[in-house]
Design an enzyme around this catalytic site. Structure first.
Site, PDB file in Angstrom:
ATOM      1  N   GLY A 170     -13.826   8.382  -7.409  1.00 56.04           N
ATOM      2  CA  GLY A 170     -12.393   8.829  -8.022  1.00 56.04           C
ATOM      3  C   GLY A 170     -11.278   8.278  -6.928  1.00 56.04           C
ATOM      4  O   GLY A 170     -10.408   9.021  -7.090  1.00 56.04           O
ATOM      5  N   THR A 199      -8.370   6.772  -5.858  1.00 54.92           N
ATOM      6  CA  THR A 199      -7.187   6.315  -6.454  1.00 54.92           C
ATOM      7  C   THR A 199      -6.241   5.490  -5.564  1.00 54.92           C
ATOM      8  O   THR A 199      -5.539   4.656  -6.085  1.00 54.92           O
ATOM      9  CB  THR A 199      -6.303   7.229  -7.019  1.00 54.92           C
ATOM     10  OG1 THR A 199      -5.974   8.309  -6.360  1.00 54.92           O
ATOM     11  CG2 THR A 199      -7.353   7.835  -8.232  1.00 54.92           C
ATOM     12  N   CYS A 223       0.835  -1.290  -0.137  1.00 55.00           N
ATOM     13  CA  CYS A 223      -0.060   0.062   0.110  1.00 55.00           C
ATOM     14  C   CYS A 223       0.897   1.147  -0.127  1.00 55.00           C
ATOM     15  O   CYS A 223       1.740   1.233   0.569  1.00 55.00           O
ATOM     16  CB  CYS A 223      -0.763  -0.185   1.091  1.00 55.00           C
ATOM     17  SG  CYS A 223      -1.760   1.429   1.633  1.00 55.00           S
ATOM     18  N   HIS A 230      -8.861  14.396   2.667  1.00 53.45           N
ATOM     19  CA  HIS A 230      -8.119  15.657   1.820  1.00 53.45           C
ATOM     20  C   HIS A 230      -8.659  16.904   2.600  1.00 53.45           C
ATOM     21  O   HIS A 230      -9.765  16.959   2.923  1.00 53.45           O
ATOM     22  CB  HIS A 230      -8.737  15.916   0.582  1.00 53.45           C
ATOM     23  CG  HIS A 230      -8.459  14.702  -0.484  1.00 53.45           C
ATOM     24  ND1 HIS A 230      -7.326  14.898  -1.494  1.00 53.45           N
ATOM     25  CD2 HIS A 230      -9.012  13.606  -0.702  1.00 53.45           C
ATOM     26  CE1 HIS A 230      -7.571  13.845  -2.263  1.00 53.45           C
ATOM     27  NE2 HIS A 230      -8.413  12.817  -1.614  1.00 53.45           N
ATOM     28  N   CYS A 254       0.822   3.384   3.152  1.00 57.02           N
ATOM     29  CA  CYS A 254       1.491   2.592   4.270  1.00 57.02           C
ATOM     30  C   CYS A 254       2.914   2.812   4.248  1.00 57.02           C
ATOM     31  O   CYS A 254       3.571   2.969   5.084  1.00 57.02           O
ATOM     32  CB  CYS A 254       1.073   1.114   4.439  1.00 57.02           C
ATOM     33  SG  CYS A 254      -0.730   0.792   5.184  1.00 57.02           S
ATOM     34  N   HIS A 257      -6.207   3.568   0.813  1.00 58.72           N
ATOM     35  CA  HIS A 257      -5.865   3.506   2.015  1.00 58.72           C
ATOM     36  C   HIS A 257      -6.605   4.776   2.474  1.00 58.72           C
ATOM     37  O   HIS A 257      -6.297   5.840   2.034  1.00 58.72           O
ATOM     38  CB  HIS A 257      -4.432   3.668   2.297  1.00 58.72           C
ATOM     39  CG  HIS A 257      -3.841   3.974   3.704  1.00 58.72           C
ATOM     40  ND1 HIS A 257      -2.962   3.061   4.349  1.00 58.72           N
ATOM     41  CD2 HIS A 257      -4.316   4.654   4.707  1.00 58.72           C
ATOM     42  CE1 HIS A 257      -2.820   3.403   5.673  1.00 58.72           C
ATOM     43  NE2 HIS A 257      -3.778   4.650   5.816  1.00 58.72           N
ATOM     44  N   ASP A 303      -0.444  16.838  -0.262  1.00 61.02           N
ATOM     45  CA  ASP A 303      -0.641  16.063  -1.593  1.00 61.02           C
ATOM     46  C   ASP A 303       0.341  16.301  -2.616  1.00 61.02           C
ATOM     47  O   ASP A 303       0.787  17.399  -2.856  1.00 61.02           O
ATOM     48  CB  ASP A 303      -1.932  16.250  -1.846  1.00 61.02           C
ATOM     49  CG  ASP A 303      -2.577  15.493  -3.013  1.00 61.02           C
ATOM     50  OD1 ASP A 303      -3.691  14.730  -2.514  1.00 61.02           O
ATOM     51  OD2 ASP A 303      -1.972  15.326  -3.889  1.00 61.02           O
ATOM     52  N   HIS A 316      -8.264   8.217   3.482  1.00 61.95           N
ATOM     53  CA  HIS A 316      -7.397   9.385   3.736  1.00 61.95           C
ATOM     54  C   HIS A 316      -8.449  10.479   3.447  1.00 61.95           C
ATOM     55  O   HIS A 316      -9.399  10.297   2.833  1.00 61.95           O
ATOM     56  CB  HIS A 316      -6.519   9.622   2.634  1.00 61.95           C
ATOM     57  CG  HIS A 316      -6.733   9.477   1.275  1.00 61.95           C
ATOM     58  ND1 HIS A 316      -7.022   8.028   0.564  1.00 61.95           N
ATOM     59  CD2 HIS A 316      -7.213  10.202   0.246  1.00 61.95           C
ATOM     60  CE1 HIS A 316      -7.253   8.231  -0.681  1.00 61.95           C
ATOM     61  NE2 HIS A 316      -7.432   9.451  -0.758  1.00 61.95           N
ATOM     62  N   HIS A 376      -4.234   0.633   8.594  1.00 62.35           N
ATOM     63  CA  HIS A 376      -4.598   0.527   7.174  1.00 62.35           C
ATOM     64  C   HIS A 376      -6.264   0.111   7.163  1.00 62.35           C
ATOM     65  O   HIS A 376      -6.504  -0.852   7.837  1.00 62.35           O
ATOM     66  CB  HIS A 376      -3.887  -0.574   6.464  1.00 62.35           C
ATOM     67  CG  HIS A 376      -4.467  -0.881   5.041  1.00 62.35           C
ATOM     68  ND1 HIS A 376      -3.823   0.090   3.987  1.00 62.35           N
ATOM     69  CD2 HIS A 376      -5.448  -1.272   4.494  1.00 62.35           C
ATOM     70  CE1 HIS A 376      -4.500  -0.428   2.901  1.00 62.35           C
ATOM     71  NE2 HIS A 376      -5.376  -1.125   3.299  1.00 62.35           N
TER      72      HIS A 376
HETATM   73  P1  5GP Z   1      -7.995   9.855  -3.969  1.00 60.08           P
HETATM   74  O1  5GP Z   1      -8.176  10.258  -5.611  1.00 60.08           O
HETATM   75  O2  5GP Z   1      -7.693   8.464  -3.738  1.00 60.08           O
HETATM   76  O3  5GP Z   1      -9.071  10.426  -3.223  1.00 60.08           O
HETATM   77  O4  5GP Z   1      -6.617  10.867  -3.641  1.00 60.08           O
HETATM   78  C1  5GP Z   1      -5.206  10.307  -3.438  1.00 60.08           C
HETATM   79  C2  5GP Z   1      -4.400  11.270  -3.647  1.00 60.08           C
HETATM   80  O5  5GP Z   1      -3.245  10.757  -3.263  1.00 60.08           O
HETATM   81  C3  5GP Z   1      -4.476  12.295  -4.641  1.00 60.08           C
HETATM   82  O6  5GP Z   1      -4.711  13.680  -4.333  1.00 60.08           O
HETATM   83  C4  5GP Z   1      -3.082  12.324  -5.102  1.00 60.08           C
HETATM   84  O7  5GP Z   1      -2.394  13.395  -5.733  1.00 60.08           O
HETATM   85  C5  5GP Z   1      -2.248  11.742  -4.008  1.00 60.08           C
HETATM   86  N1  5GP Z   1      -0.943  10.899  -4.133  1.00 60.08           N
HETATM   87  C6  5GP Z   1      -0.771  10.024  -4.737  1.00 60.08           C
HETATM   88  N2  5GP Z   1       0.296   9.421  -4.745  1.00 60.08           N
HETATM   89  C7  5GP Z   1       1.141  10.189  -3.830  1.00 60.08           C
HETATM   90  C8  5GP Z   1       2.271  10.293  -3.551  1.00 60.08           C
HETATM   91  O8  5GP Z   1       3.022   9.476  -3.718  1.00 60.08           O
HETATM   92  N3  5GP Z   1       2.524  11.013  -2.592  1.00 60.08           N
HETATM   93  C9  5GP Z   1       1.652  12.143  -2.201  1.00 60.08           C
HETATM   94  N4  5GP Z   1       2.368  13.163  -1.176  1.00 60.08           N
HETATM   95  N5  5GP Z   1       0.583  12.154  -2.516  1.00 60.08           N
HETATM   96  C10 5GP Z   1       0.053  11.200  -3.328  1.00 60.08           C
HETATM   97 ZN    ZN Z   2      -2.312   1.405   3.798  1.00 62.41          ZN
END
Ligand code: 5GP
Ligand code: ZN
Length: 114
Positions: free
Chosen positions: A93, A95, A4, A102, A7, A98, A30, A100, A46
């Site tokens: 959306g 991606t 992950c 925002h 993680c 894990h 981010d 999280h 996790h």
């Molecule tokens: P989701 O679309 O799953 O709600 O948000 C995932 C967020 O993780 C996205 O805003 C993306 O820019 C961020 N993200 C993806 N990979 C990484 C990374 O390696 N480091 C950081 N700091 N953020 C990441």
């Molecule tokens: Zn995780």
């Protein structure tokens, strides 16, 4: 979880810009910010998404929201306001699988969530 992304970030195996950390949560910038302030607040434990949370996770949820408040204070958006978003599943959306949150701030948001 060993494969992950978040993680690995929590474990320090992948670098990140830390904003706040305590025993339960880790918060970092981010990598592709959508606003002047865009911080991700994640539980160290996790969970794939908010869908996995149950009543047994009340303490972690409380710690997440304490962490969110701390991040807002540290990034200077506590008074101006900020948006807290968690995406669950494909249509939202999500991606990274894990849980999280925002924390988005430093700009004026519209009422449109689309
Ligand atoms: P989701 O679309 O799953 O709600 O948000 C995932 C967020 O993780 C996205 O805003 C993306 O820019 C961020 N993200 C993806 N990979 C990484 C990374 O390696 N480091 C950081 N700091 N953020 C990441
Ligand atoms: Zn995780």
């Amino acid at each position: 979880m060993s494969d992950c992304l978040f993680c690995k970030i929590i474990a320090g195996e992948i670098p990140s810009k830390r904003v706040y950390e305590n025993e339960f949560v880790y918060a970092f910038e981010d990598i592709a910010p959508c606003a002047p302030v865009h911080v991700l607040v994640v539980p160290k434990k996790h969970f794939a998404s908010a869908k996995e949370l149950t009543g047994a996770d009340a303490e972690i949820l409380s710690e997440i929201f304490k962490g969110i408040n701390e991040v807002a204070r540290l990034t200077g958006v506590s008074e101006s306001g900020y948006r807290v978003v968690t995406n669950v599943g494909r249509d939202a959306g999500q991606t990274v699988l894990h849980l999280h949150f925002h924390v988005l701030g430093g700009k004026l948001f519209g009422a449109d969530f689309g």
